[in-house]
Design an enzyme around this catalytic site. Sequence first.
Site, PDB file in Angstrom:
ATOM      1  N   PHE A 246       0.917  -1.082   0.007  1.00 13.83           N
ATOM      2  CA  PHE A 246      -0.077   0.005  -0.180  1.00 13.83           C
ATOM      3  C   PHE A 246       0.762   1.196   0.083  1.00 13.83           C
ATOM      4  O   PHE A 246       0.656   2.210   0.845  1.00 13.83           O
ATOM      5  CB  PHE A 246      -0.768  -0.060   1.148  1.00 13.83           C
ATOM      6  CG  PHE A 246      -1.692  -1.238   1.355  1.00 13.83           C
ATOM      7  CD1 PHE A 246      -2.774  -1.412   0.896  1.00 13.83           C
ATOM      8  CD2 PHE A 246      -1.286  -2.191   2.344  1.00 13.83           C
ATOM      9  CE1 PHE A 246      -3.538  -2.550   1.009  1.00 13.83           C
ATOM     10  CE2 PHE A 246      -1.964  -3.346   2.523  1.00 13.83           C
ATOM     11  CZ  PHE A 246      -3.420  -3.803   1.748  1.00 13.83           C
ATOM     12  N   ALA A 298      -3.161  -5.861  -3.154  1.00  8.71           N
ATOM     13  CA  ALA A 298      -2.195  -6.335  -2.172  1.00  8.71           C
ATOM     14  C   ALA A 298      -2.266  -7.823  -1.927  1.00  8.71           C
ATOM     15  O   ALA A 298      -1.218  -8.503  -1.452  1.00  8.71           O
ATOM     16  CB  ALA A 298      -2.446  -5.679  -0.527  1.00  8.71           C
ATOM     17  N   ASP A 318       0.727  -0.380   5.283  1.00  5.39           N
ATOM     18  CA  ASP A 318       0.075   0.886   5.710  1.00  5.39           C
ATOM     19  C   ASP A 318      -1.340   0.853   5.025  1.00  5.39           C
ATOM     20  O   ASP A 318      -1.281   1.632   3.951  1.00  5.39           O
ATOM     21  CB  ASP A 318       1.066   1.907   5.729  1.00  5.39           C
ATOM     22  CG  ASP A 318       0.210   3.463   5.939  1.00  5.39           C
ATOM     23  OD1 ASP A 318      -0.485   3.160   6.884  1.00  5.39           O
ATOM     24  OD2 ASP A 318       0.692   4.216   5.361  1.00  5.39           O
ATOM     25  N   CYS A 358      -5.358   3.048  10.162  1.00  6.53           N
ATOM     26  CA  CYS A 358      -5.767   4.527  10.259  1.00  6.53           C
ATOM     27  C   CYS A 358      -7.298   4.668  10.433  1.00  6.53           C
ATOM     28  O   CYS A 358      -7.758   5.654  10.512  1.00  6.53           O
ATOM     29  CB  CYS A 358      -5.287   5.216   8.821  1.00  6.53           C
ATOM     30  SG  CYS A 358      -5.945   4.663   7.448  1.00  6.53           S
TER      31      CYS A 358
END
Length: 414
Positions: A246, A298, A318, A358
């Site tokens: 990422f 991914a 991430d 996040c």
Amino acid sequence: MTTIYLKPHKEESLKRFHPWVFSGAISRVVLDASHKASAPEEGEMVVVRSSANEVLGVGHWQVGSIAVRILAFGVERLEKTFWRERIAAAYRVRESIGLIRPDNNTFRLIHGEGDFLPGLIVDVYADTAVVQAHSVGMHVCRMEIAEAIIAEVEQVKAVYYKSDDTLPFKAPIEGEKTGWLINDQMVNDQMVNAQMANDEYWSEENGLSFRIDWLRGQKTGFFIDQRENRALVERYAKGKDVLNMFCYTGGFSLYALRGEARTVDSVDVSQKAIDLVNINVAHNFPDDPRHHAYAADAFDFLSEQREKGSTYDLIILDPPAFAKHRDAVKNALRGYQRINAKAIEMIRPGGILFTFSCSQAVDKEAFRLAVFSAAAQVGRKVRILHQLHQPQDHPINIYHPEGEYLKGLVLYVE
């Protein structure tokens, strides 16, 4: 000014300086005499009072569960100098912690509630400030904000507004959501596109140069919140084969290369992101054979590399927010467990995993449990080396703990 009266005992959180007024706490709304509608306009400045008529503060009205975001406590109106004073105070914080340096002209100037300006984000890239409004109230005040930035931040010469993806979807918005608010050079978007194509827009972070595409990039163009964590990757990278999943514009990759990694693979599903990674790497490390970039999903990439028997000494995960609201948390945790399990499988004994979330809706304990479940699923022993979070220019208002959103773990994998 329209006045919002709270129900009895609902003023306690405001007296503890929490900046949100929830709709369920409101007993009645007394409109300003000039109103023709039956409710306040979204983005309107309102004063909040207790059931005993005590002035609690002034803020922006909005439609939804959070009805008012308080800008100033204990007053009925904002002073004319309000925006300049708040911008100046935020800039002083960045100066005092040593972020404003010749080798670092990239930083977050305003971080919403963390800088006592709920609903506002401002990132600075060299001489350009990029403003994002997350509330209609901040959208209404955008020119005052831009003028205050120019007045108080010497390095900033232009202010770009980028709120098309952040303003409430159904809100009645007047005026453009994207475009220049102030630009002394009168540069338009077409000219900026041409200049970016010629590699003219660069910003410095800890001595590394990044081309920032605030016109088309995610968020304001760059993820400043990983600056300190990128520097930590640099410390661990020497002699290692590194995988940056990422990768977006390649922040972690550049730090790993400077940290003398043996090889660095950068992976992102977006070909545009990969193109920008390659530009950033070529600019900082010309003709460096250690770096390879791949436009790929991914999960697919990790599965394919696993089948090939590929392994790495250091992996960075991430991902974008897997859960943007509370209803998606369970699925998000399954996603975190799955991606971490795949990564842990591919780490060599004695390797290191940097893994992040996040998602504000996912708390750090739930995230840690998902990562540890992934390790148990694979059958590897892990140790926590670091517990990471957002950097100093993304401060958390002590009265607003909800502002903590970035969570990270650095794991040693046996």
